[in-house]
Design a protein around this motif. Structure first.
Motif, PDB file in Angstrom:
ATOM      1  N   UNK A 182      43.677  34.124  40.329  1.00 37.43           N
ATOM      2  CA  UNK A 182      44.321  33.260  41.314  1.00 37.43           C
ATOM      3  C   UNK A 182      45.770  33.444  41.416  1.00 37.43           C
ATOM      4  N   UNK A 183      46.308  33.334  42.583  1.00 36.40           N
ATOM      5  CA  UNK A 183      47.887  33.360  42.668  1.00 36.40           C
ATOM      6  C   UNK A 183      48.431  32.766  41.498  1.00 36.40           C
ATOM      7  N   UNK A 184      47.979  31.658  41.159  1.00 38.35           N
ATOM      8  CA  UNK A 184      48.559  30.984  39.993  1.00 38.35           C
ATOM      9  C   UNK A 184      47.911  31.275  38.606  1.00 38.35           C
ATOM     10  N   UNK A 185      48.366  32.253  37.910  1.00 39.89           N
ATOM     11  CA  UNK A 185      47.970  32.827  36.658  1.00 39.89           C
ATOM     12  C   UNK A 185      47.290  31.450  35.719  1.00 39.89           C
ATOM     13  N   UNK A 186      46.161  31.927  35.118  1.00 43.91           N
ATOM     14  CA  UNK A 186      45.543  31.238  34.493  1.00 43.91           C
ATOM     15  C   UNK A 186      44.513  30.003  35.015  1.00 43.91           C
ATOM     16  N   UNK A 187      44.552  30.096  36.290  1.00 45.85           N
ATOM     17  CA  UNK A 187      43.396  29.426  37.087  1.00 45.85           C
ATOM     18  C   UNK A 187      42.439  30.336  37.517  1.00 45.85           C
ATOM     19  N   UNK A 188      41.245  29.670  38.000  1.00 44.88           N
ATOM     20  CA  UNK A 188      40.160  30.299  38.276  1.00 44.88           C
ATOM     21  C   UNK A 188      40.163  30.433  39.887  1.00 44.88           C
ATOM     22  N   UNK A 189      39.975  31.900  40.069  1.00 44.26           N
ATOM     23  CA  UNK A 189      40.234  32.570  41.642  1.00 44.26           C
ATOM     24  C   UNK A 189      39.288  31.665  42.631  1.00 44.26           C
ATOM     25  N   UNK A 190      38.150  31.409  41.945  1.00 47.50           N
ATOM     26  CA  UNK A 190      37.137  30.638  42.659  1.00 47.50           C
ATOM     27  C   UNK A 190      37.517  29.326  43.098  1.00 47.50           C
ATOM     28  N   UNK A 191      38.136  28.553  41.929  1.00 48.89           N
ATOM     29  CA  UNK A 191      38.238  27.122  42.143  1.00 48.89           C
ATOM     30  C   UNK A 191      39.868  26.705  42.312  1.00 48.89           C
ATOM     31  N   UNK A 192      40.539  27.554  41.994  1.00 47.45           N
ATOM     32  CA  UNK A 192      42.101  27.155  42.390  1.00 47.45           C
ATOM     33  C   UNK A 192      42.568  26.835  43.794  1.00 47.45           C
ATOM     34  N   UNK A 193      42.043  27.668  44.816  1.00 42.96           N
ATOM     35  CA  UNK A 193      42.169  27.406  46.111  1.00 42.96           C
ATOM     36  C   UNK A 193      43.118  28.451  46.629  1.00 42.96           C
ATOM     37  N   UNK A 194      43.334  29.702  45.619  1.00 40.34           N
ATOM     38  CA  UNK A 194      44.234  30.679  46.115  1.00 40.34           C
ATOM     39  C   UNK A 194      43.740  31.953  45.111  1.00 40.34           C
ATOM     40  N   UNK A 195      43.966  33.244  45.710  1.00 42.56           N
ATOM     41  CA  UNK A 195      43.261  34.356  45.176  1.00 42.56           C
ATOM     42  C   UNK A 195      44.192  35.662  45.534  1.00 42.56           C
ATOM     43  N   UNK A 196      44.049  36.593  44.502  1.00 50.37           N
ATOM     44  CA  UNK A 196      44.560  37.827  44.877  1.00 50.37           C
ATOM     45  C   UNK A 196      43.502  38.996  44.142  1.00 50.37           C
ATOM     46  N   UNK A 197      43.446  39.883  44.962  1.00 51.19           N
ATOM     47  CA  UNK A 197      42.274  40.932  44.459  1.00 51.19           C
ATOM     48  C   UNK A 197      42.899  42.354  45.126  1.00 51.19           C
ATOM     49  N   UNK A 198      42.738  43.191  44.358  1.00 50.80           N
ATOM     50  CA  UNK A 198      43.108  44.606  44.476  1.00 50.80           C
ATOM     51  C   UNK A 198      42.399  45.621  43.562  1.00 50.80           C
ATOM     52  N   UNK A 199      42.658  46.922  44.182  1.00 53.46           N
ATOM     53  CA  UNK A 199      42.288  48.096  42.949  1.00 53.46           C
ATOM     54  C   UNK A 199      43.083  48.143  41.927  1.00 53.46           C
ATOM     55  N   UNK A 200      42.692  48.611  40.628  1.00 58.36           N
ATOM     56  CA  UNK A 200      43.637  48.466  39.503  1.00 58.36           C
ATOM     57  C   UNK A 200      45.031  49.061  39.756  1.00 58.36           C
ATOM     58  N   UNK A 201      44.940  50.111  40.458  1.00 59.25           N
ATOM     59  CA  UNK A 201      46.461  50.726  40.531  1.00 59.25           C
ATOM     60  C   UNK A 201      47.356  49.958  41.334  1.00 59.25           C
ATOM     61  N   UNK A 202      47.081  48.877  42.207  1.00 60.56           N
ATOM     62  CA  UNK A 202      47.951  47.972  42.915  1.00 60.56           C
ATOM     63  C   UNK A 202      48.064  46.727  42.817  1.00 60.56           C
ATOM     64  N   UNK A 203      47.049  46.072  42.010  1.00 59.31           N
ATOM     65  CA  UNK A 203      47.110  44.971  41.623  1.00 59.31           C
ATOM     66  C   UNK A 203      48.225  44.185  41.145  1.00 59.31           C
ATOM     67  N   UNK A 204      48.975  44.643  40.230  1.00 58.95           N
ATOM     68  CA  UNK A 204      50.120  44.157  39.558  1.00 58.95           C
ATOM     69  C   UNK A 204      51.135  44.097  40.585  1.00 58.95           C
ATOM     70  N   UNK A 205      51.390  45.192  41.431  1.00 55.05           N
ATOM     71  CA  UNK A 205      52.479  44.887  42.461  1.00 55.05           C
ATOM     72  C   UNK A 205      52.195  43.936  43.457  1.00 55.05           C
ATOM     73  N   UNK A 206      50.930  43.782  44.265  1.00 61.11           N
ATOM     74  CA  UNK A 206      50.475  42.987  44.979  1.00 61.11           C
ATOM     75  C   UNK A 206      50.771  41.643  44.430  1.00 61.11           C
TER      76      UNK A 206
END
Length: 262
Positions: free
Chosen positions: A230-254
């Protein structure tokens, strides 16, 4: 080898997809009702959900259900439910744009364990099961290996018709676009996630999203070696209403960029 549940999901998605393709060819004749400003639902959409629900319920009558059009229903088995978007990309569909999909996920004890995203217009079937990898038309897929933001393409959804968190999304775009090779807004969240899984995009983020838009795609990305939160850490990306996804190399930066506050 696909499980019985995944085969049931594939059969339902293909059957609904055939119905949608037929209606897509006659898009100008569709009977369309308005759910809200800029948010349409068509006869084709409702028929696709009816087909999927009938197929899944006939095969697994005790599972729960949540669908975009018919809402949530409890099942006799409280640990399992289907999460379904019968036509993700409805606005594209109604404008004759061939970028839309059927999305079906199976949730077990709060975790997505099987997924199907079917792009019927292009005959691309994305599937995944927990622990078994992600596939496109029986070919295993992996997230992109790119490591530099400036070489990478990202996807998002931009709120329309006065809906959703537009100021936050515009801030995200203002921060990201100068750093990247581009940002795409194609209007179907399930396919955005499927494209991350297939290495076509390096990442995807969105705010104001529904569970049925992303449930299937979340597992696709994870099983293709990507990261999802989730864009909001600690929440579910399915249920929270926000999501961030990426390859492992760029996830933290995105994730770091879209999680920034003013």
């Amino acid at each position: 080898m696909a499980s019985a549940n995944l085969n049931i999901m594939i059969r339902a998605a293909r059957k609904a997809g055939r119905s949608l393709v037929k209606d897509f060819r006659e898009v100008e004749n569709l009977q369309v009702s308005v759910k809200g400003a800029g948010d349409f639902v068509s006869r084709a959409d409702r028929e696709a959900e009816r087909i999927i629900k009938e197929e899944l319920r006939n095969a697994r009558p005790n599972y729960g259900w949540i669908g975009e059009e018919t809402g949530e229903e409890d099942g006799e088995d409280p640990t399992r439910r289907w999460i379904v978007d019968p036509l993700d990309g409805t606005t594209n569909f109604l404008h004759g744009l061939p970028h839309w999909a059927v999305s079906i996920a199976l949730e077990h004890k709060g975790e997505i364990v099987a997924s199907v995203v079917f792009d019927a217009a292009k005959d691309e079937l994305f599937t995944a099961e927990k622990g078994d990898g992600a596939f496109l038309n029986d070919r295993r897929i992996r997230v992109s290996g790119r490591r530099q933001m400036i070489e990478s393409i990202f996807a998002t959804g931009v709120p329309f018709a006065g809906r959703g968190p537009l100021p936050a999304t515009l801030r995200d775009l203002g921060r990201l676009m100068p750093l990247t090779a581009g940002v795409r807004r194609w209007g179907a969240a399930s396919l955005d996630l499927a494209y991350v899984a297939a290495g076509r995009y390096e990442g995807y983020w969105e705010r104001g999203i529904k569970s049925w838009d992303v449930a299937a795609g979340v597992l696709l990305v994870k099983e293709a070696g990507g990261r999802v939160d989730s864009i909001h850490p600690g929440q579910s990306p399915v249920e929270s209403g926000s999501i961030v996804a990426a390859n492992p190399q760029l996830f933290d930066e995105l994730a770091g960029i879209v999680r920034q506050r003013d």
